[in-house]
Design a protein around this motif. Structure first.
Motif, PDB file in Angstrom:
ATOM      1  N   SER A   1     -79.736  15.505  -4.383  1.00  0.00           N
ATOM      2  CA  SER A   1     -78.657  15.046  -3.500  1.00  0.00           C
ATOM      3  C   SER A   1     -78.840  13.579  -3.127  1.00  0.00           C
ATOM      4  O   SER A   1     -77.896  12.787  -3.164  1.00  0.00           O
TER       5      SER A   1
ATOM      6  N   ILE B   1     -78.152  11.338  -6.190  1.00  0.00           N
ATOM      7  CA  ILE B   1     -76.716  11.213  -6.459  1.00  0.00           C
ATOM      8  C   ILE B   1     -76.076  10.261  -5.462  1.00  0.00           C
ATOM      9  O   ILE B   1     -75.237   9.427  -5.829  1.00  0.00           O
ATOM     10  N   SER B   2     -76.524  10.327  -4.198  1.00  0.00           N
ATOM     11  CA  SER B   2     -75.952   9.414  -3.196  1.00  0.00           C
ATOM     12  C   SER B   2     -76.311   7.961  -3.494  1.00  0.00           C
ATOM     13  O   SER B   2     -75.539   7.048  -3.203  1.00  0.00           O
ATOM     14  N   VAL B   3     -77.477   7.746  -4.110  1.00  0.00           N
ATOM     15  CA  VAL B   3     -77.911   6.380  -4.427  1.00  0.00           C
ATOM     16  C   VAL B   3     -77.341   5.901  -5.760  1.00  0.00           C
ATOM     17  O   VAL B   3     -76.842   4.780  -5.873  1.00  0.00           O
ATOM     18  N   PHE B   4     -77.393   6.760  -6.789  1.00  0.00           N
ATOM     19  CA  PHE B   4     -77.055   6.337  -8.147  1.00  0.00           C
ATOM     20  C   PHE B   4     -75.696   6.813  -8.640  1.00  0.00           C
ATOM     21  O   PHE B   4     -75.228   6.376  -9.687  1.00  0.00           O
ATOM     22  N   GLY B   5     -75.089   7.733  -7.923  1.00  0.00           N
ATOM     23  CA  GLY B   5     -73.775   8.235  -8.324  1.00  0.00           C
ATOM     24  C   GLY B   5     -73.864   9.452  -9.229  1.00  0.00           C
ATOM     25  O   GLY B   5     -74.938   9.847  -9.675  1.00  0.00           O
ATOM     26  N   ASN B   6     -72.700  10.047  -9.495  1.00  0.00           N
ATOM     27  CA  ASN B   6     -72.620  11.272 -10.296  1.00  0.00           C
ATOM     28  C   ASN B   6     -72.957  11.068 -11.762  1.00  0.00           C
ATOM     29  O   ASN B   6     -73.107  12.047 -12.496  1.00  0.00           O
ATOM     30  N   GLN B   7     -73.085   9.823 -12.191  1.00  0.00           N
ATOM     31  CA  GLN B   7     -73.406   9.557 -13.598  1.00  0.00           C
ATOM     32  C   GLN B   7     -74.780  10.065 -13.998  1.00  0.00           C
ATOM     33  O   GLN B   7     -75.087  10.198 -15.178  1.00  0.00           O
TER      34      GLN B   7
ATOM     35  N   GLN C   1     -80.153   9.114 -18.555  1.00  0.00           N
ATOM     36  CA  GLN C   1     -79.245   8.209 -17.839  1.00  0.00           C
ATOM     37  C   GLN C   1     -79.945   7.609 -16.622  1.00  0.00           C
ATOM     38  O   GLN C   1     -79.828   6.418 -16.355  1.00  0.00           O
TER      39      GLN C   1
ATOM     40  N   LEU D   1     -80.927   3.592 -15.929  1.00  0.00           N
ATOM     41  CA  LEU D   1     -80.554   2.876 -14.701  1.00  0.00           C
ATOM     42  C   LEU D   1     -81.764   2.246 -14.013  1.00  0.00           C
ATOM     43  O   LEU D   1     -81.729   1.080 -13.632  1.00  0.00           O
TER      44      LEU D   1
ATOM     45  N   LYS E   1     -83.760  -0.259  -8.051  1.00  0.00           N
ATOM     46  CA  LYS E   1     -83.455   1.163  -8.257  1.00  0.00           C
ATOM     47  C   LYS E   1     -84.723   1.937  -8.630  1.00  0.00           C
ATOM     48  O   LYS E   1     -84.910   3.071  -8.194  1.00  0.00           O
TER      49      LYS E   1
END
Length: 195
Positions: A46, A49-55, A67, A71, A78
């Motif tokens: 969770s 995802i909040s930091v890096f997004g749904n990708q 992926q 990043l 990051k």
């Protein structure tokens, strides 16, 4: 029971040494494998995802590690965020795991960035596996299909063999010309003799 660290740069042959030790009956904790397991913890996923997004997750909500790696290894900030989430979980997990093998003479944590993350003082003995950069590149390109840029991004986040060697108790040279197994057997005996 002694706690032994096993480190070395990408492509040096840490996993090969770890496999040899495991065959000899030495319990080995592969830190990277356990860190990947932490990525799937709901709270960690969770936060990521909040930091890096749904990708960074696939259609089924599972972590897309390739992926995420792309990043973080291209962006030092990051990578630091990821390390701040994952690395504090590794050492307590290792210590719990090591307790399962209290009857063994020693246990090993295999971790590329063991020293870089300040874990050196947590171990009674530290092994370094080293190899020339050209040899390491060839291994990684063959093993992972990694390209030059990806190799350089990861390698640049790790200390040089020279820096690591000054902080380690031994250096196992895995350059392809020196036999590795006799070195591992000698270090194993050296550790046993410490007990």
């Amino acid at each position: 029971m002694l706690k032994v660290g096993l480190t070395g740069s990408i492509g040096s042959g840490k996993s090969t040494v770890a496999a040899m030790l495991a065959v000899m009956g030495v319990p080995v904790y592969p830190a990277d494998d356990h860190a990947k397991r932490f990525l799937d913890a709901p709270a960690v996923r969770s936060k990521l995802i909040s930091v890096f997004g749904n990708q960074i997750v696939d259609n089924e909500g599972k972590m897309n590690r390739s992926q995420l790696a792309a990043l973080v290894f291209s962006d030092p900030e990051k990578l630091e965020l990821l390390n701040q989430l994952i690395h504090p979980m590794v050492m307590p997990d290792f210590c719990c795991w090591a307790g399962l093998y209290a009857s063994k003479p020693y246990v090993v944590m295999e971790a590329a960035v063991l020293l870089e993350h300040g874990y050196g003082d947590c171990f009674d003995y530290i092994m370094l596996v080293s190899a020339p950069e050209a040899v390491r590149k060839h291994r990684v390109f063959q093993r992972d299909g990694m390209n030059e840029k990806a190799f350089s991004q990861r390698d640049s986040k790790q200390w040089s063999d020279e820096v690591k060697a000054a902080l380690c108790d031994c250096n196992l040279v895995n350059d392809g010309s020196q036999a590795l197994l006799p070195q591992v057997l000698a270090v194993h005996q050296e550790i046993i003799d410490l007990i």
